[in-house]
Enzyme design. Structure first.
Site, PDB file in Angstrom:
ATOM      1  N   ASP A 182     -30.201 -22.475   4.998  1.00 61.29           N
ATOM      2  CA  ASP A 182     -31.562 -22.551   4.479  1.00 61.29           C
ATOM      3  C   ASP A 182     -32.512 -23.059   5.560  1.00 61.29           C
ATOM      4  O   ASP A 182     -32.184 -24.007   6.279  1.00 61.29           O
ATOM      5  CB  ASP A 182     -31.640 -23.514   3.299  1.00 61.29           C
ATOM      6  CG  ASP A 182     -30.679 -23.170   2.170  1.00 61.29           C
ATOM      7  OD1 ASP A 182     -29.476 -23.050   2.455  1.00 61.29           O
ATOM      8  OD2 ASP A 182     -31.130 -23.043   1.030  1.00 61.29           O
ATOM      9  N   ASP A 203     -29.721 -17.660   4.344  1.00 59.64           N
ATOM     10  CA  ASP A 203     -29.891 -18.242   3.010  1.00 59.64           C
ATOM     11  C   ASP A 203     -31.379 -18.343   2.731  1.00 59.64           C
ATOM     12  O   ASP A 203     -32.171 -17.674   3.388  1.00 59.64           O
ATOM     13  CB  ASP A 203     -29.190 -19.599   2.903  1.00 59.64           C
ATOM     14  CG  ASP A 203     -28.698 -19.893   1.485  1.00 59.64           C
ATOM     15  OD1 ASP A 203     -29.534 -19.880   0.557  1.00 59.64           O
ATOM     16  OD2 ASP A 203     -27.497 -20.125   1.292  1.00 59.64           O
ATOM     17  N   ASP A 204     -31.777 -19.178   1.770  1.00 59.61           N
ATOM     18  CA  ASP A 204     -33.185 -19.242   1.404  1.00 59.61           C
ATOM     19  C   ASP A 204     -34.066 -19.560   2.610  1.00 59.61           C
ATOM     20  O   ASP A 204     -33.751 -20.450   3.409  1.00 59.61           O
ATOM     21  CB  ASP A 204     -33.417 -20.319   0.337  1.00 59.61           C
ATOM     22  CG  ASP A 204     -32.769 -19.969  -0.990  1.00 59.61           C
ATOM     23  OD1 ASP A 204     -32.807 -18.782  -1.368  1.00 59.61           O
ATOM     24  OD2 ASP A 204     -32.232 -20.874  -1.641  1.00 59.61           O
ATOM     25  N   HIS A 225     -32.053 -15.155   1.831  1.00 63.22           N
ATOM     26  CA  HIS A 225     -31.955 -14.953   0.386  1.00 63.22           C
ATOM     27  C   HIS A 225     -33.309 -14.964  -0.307  1.00 63.22           C
ATOM     28  O   HIS A 225     -33.360 -14.962  -1.539  1.00 63.22           O
ATOM     29  CB  HIS A 225     -31.048 -16.025  -0.229  1.00 63.22           C
ATOM     30  CG  HIS A 225     -29.616 -15.895   0.159  1.00 63.22           C
ATOM     31  ND1 HIS A 225     -28.643 -16.799  -0.223  1.00 63.22           N
ATOM     32  CD2 HIS A 225     -28.962 -14.952   0.919  1.00 63.22           C
ATOM     33  CE1 HIS A 225     -27.467 -16.434   0.275  1.00 63.22           C
ATOM     34  NE2 HIS A 225     -27.646 -15.323   0.972  1.00 63.22           N
ATOM     35  N   ARG A 258     -38.171 -15.348  -5.670  1.00 64.87           N
ATOM     36  CA  ARG A 258     -37.006 -15.828  -6.432  1.00 64.87           C
ATOM     37  C   ARG A 258     -37.297 -17.172  -7.093  1.00 64.87           C
ATOM     38  O   ARG A 258     -37.758 -18.113  -6.453  1.00 64.87           O
ATOM     39  CB  ARG A 258     -35.812 -15.967  -5.492  1.00 64.87           C
ATOM     40  CG  ARG A 258     -34.476 -16.217  -6.184  1.00 64.87           C
ATOM     41  CD  ARG A 258     -33.377 -16.384  -5.158  1.00 64.87           C
ATOM     42  NE  ARG A 258     -32.055 -16.277  -5.746  1.00 64.87           N
ATOM     43  CZ  ARG A 258     -30.929 -16.635  -5.131  1.00 64.87           C
ATOM     44  NH1 ARG A 258     -30.979 -17.113  -3.887  1.00 64.87           N
ATOM     45  NH2 ARG A 258     -29.770 -16.523  -5.718  1.00 64.87           N
ATOM     46  N   LYS A 260     -35.009 -19.762  -9.626  1.00 63.44           N
ATOM     47  CA  LYS A 260     -33.674 -19.943 -10.201  1.00 63.44           C
ATOM     48  C   LYS A 260     -33.559 -21.350 -10.792  1.00 63.44           C
ATOM     49  O   LYS A 260     -33.743 -22.352 -10.109  1.00 63.44           O
ATOM     50  CB  LYS A 260     -32.585 -19.700  -9.154  1.00 63.44           C
ATOM     51  CG  LYS A 260     -32.849 -20.345  -7.788  1.00 63.44           C
ATOM     52  CD  LYS A 260     -31.796 -19.982  -6.755  1.00 63.44           C
ATOM     53  CE  LYS A 260     -32.161 -20.548  -5.391  1.00 63.44           C
ATOM     54  NZ  LYS A 260     -31.092 -20.389  -4.377  1.00 63.44           N
TER      55      LYS A 260
END
Length: 362
Positions: A182, A203-204, A225, A258, A260
């Site tokens: 991340d 990743d993010d 991501h 995104r 979540k």
């Protein structure tokens, strides 16, 4: 009583120190090129220039507890020795701190020594890279390459600006390479601004786990991501409020926009705005909002313990790979959504959306 010249001078020096105590602790500029000098430099200098520096294995380049107003200028290459441990490799803490990277400098995280494709989910124990504990501070122009896992951990920070950072983990785009890398994890922080970043990772690009009054703008995110709110839930602080993500490109990534929230957890997500977002070649989901998140294995059943309210999407446009899904919404408690100028094409239309708020198309 008779006073010698030396005694008089000492009394005058003491009086001056009492009148202006900062003169005692603030000294001349220092240059740091040997790790063994770190403790003395950070405790006595308010302008610290960091040249070529080798940080020993299992040690942190620890700039916590800095004198208020300290400036740190990185001019050389900082390297890190290998050992399995949690890290972080770098930590900076204090008030009114200015951190700057000069042209030609580099943080080389030596990530390939740790990478095994598992990140924080197993395999080698991998250190996080940069822990920020800053108030009323700025980080500008840092060049970071090949972190073992997460890059910036922004936790319990107030009024922090991070600008023009380059984070390049493209060497990790291999089998058994980088994972959980991340770029920016934000938690329990307020007044955070992240501008003009260039990110290549796995990743993010951004993950806001908790906090409020957060701005993420004019950034470029590739290979990861997506730009995420969450995951939210399951921590000691599970409130995300007033986040603006704008004028950002997300390319060659698993996801674009995104949100979540964690399955069966509690908390809240409110007043979130994505605007001026460009998506290109998104592999899985162009826009994904899910309230069933569990690390690596979403349940497929949303829960309402972390409601999402006041989500605005404005001018979110771009393309998804043909094998991907344009928009996926799985909600148990989502309300007050406002979408305009949303156009995500190229992928499939989801047949599994649930709890889609009025005015929103899935």
């Amino acid at each position: 009583m008779r006073f010698t010249t030396a005694i008089v001078a000492a009394i005058l020096q003491l009086a001056a120190a009492i009148a202006n105590p900062t003169n005692v602790e603030k000294r001349a500029s220092c240059t740091l090129t040997s790790f063994s000098d770190l403790a003395s430099v950070k405790s006595s200098c308010t302008t610290i220039t960091v040249g070529n520096l080798a940080v020993p294995a299992g040690q942190t380049l620890d700039f916590s507890g800095l004198i208020s107003g300290t400036k740190i200028i990185f001019t050389g290459t900082v390297t890190f020795g290998y050992v399995e441990w949690e890290g972080p490799l770098v930590t900076v803490g204090g008030s009114k701190i200015t951190i700057t990277g000069s042209p030609g400098h580099l943080f080389n995280g030596n990530g390939a020594s740790w990478w095994d494709g598992l990140g924080g989910n197993g395999g080698k124990i991998k250190p996080k890279f940069f822990a920020a504990r800053l108030t009323d501070s700025t980080v500008t122009g840092l060049n970071i390459k090949n972190t073992p896992r997460n890059c910036f951990s922004v936790n319990k920070c107030t009024n922090l600006t991070i600008d023009s950072v380059i984070f390049d983990n493209r060497d990790g785009d291999v089998t058994n390479g980088g994972h959980n890398t991340d770029a920016f994890n934000v938690g329990s922080s307020t007044g955070i601004t992240i501008n003009n970043a260039t990110v290549y990772n796995q990743d993010d690009c951004l993950a806001v786990n908790s906090g409020e009054n957060i701005v993420f703008s004019n950034n470029y995110c590739s290979g990861g991501h997506g730009v995420s709110i969450g995951s939210v839930g399951g921590r000691t602080d599970n409130i995300v409020k007033n986040v603006t993500i704008s004028d950002t490109s997300i390319v060659n990534s698993d996801n674009g926009v995104r949100i979540k929230t964690v399955y069966n957890a509690t908390g809240s997500v409110s007043d979130i705005t994505y605007s001026g977002i460009t998506l290109l070649n998104i592999a899985k989901y162009g826009i994904v909002i899910q309230q069933d998140y569990e690390n690596g294995s979403p349940t497929g059943t949303p829960t309402a313990g972390v409601p999402i309210t006041g989500l605005t999407l404005k001018s979110v446009k771009g393309t998804v790979a043909s094998s991907g899904t344009n928009i996926y919404i799985l909600c148990a408690s989502c309300s007050n959504f406002s979408w305009s100028g949303v156009s995500v094409t190229g992928g499939k239309k989801s047949t599994k959306c649930q709890g889609v708020p009025s005015g929103v198309s899935c």
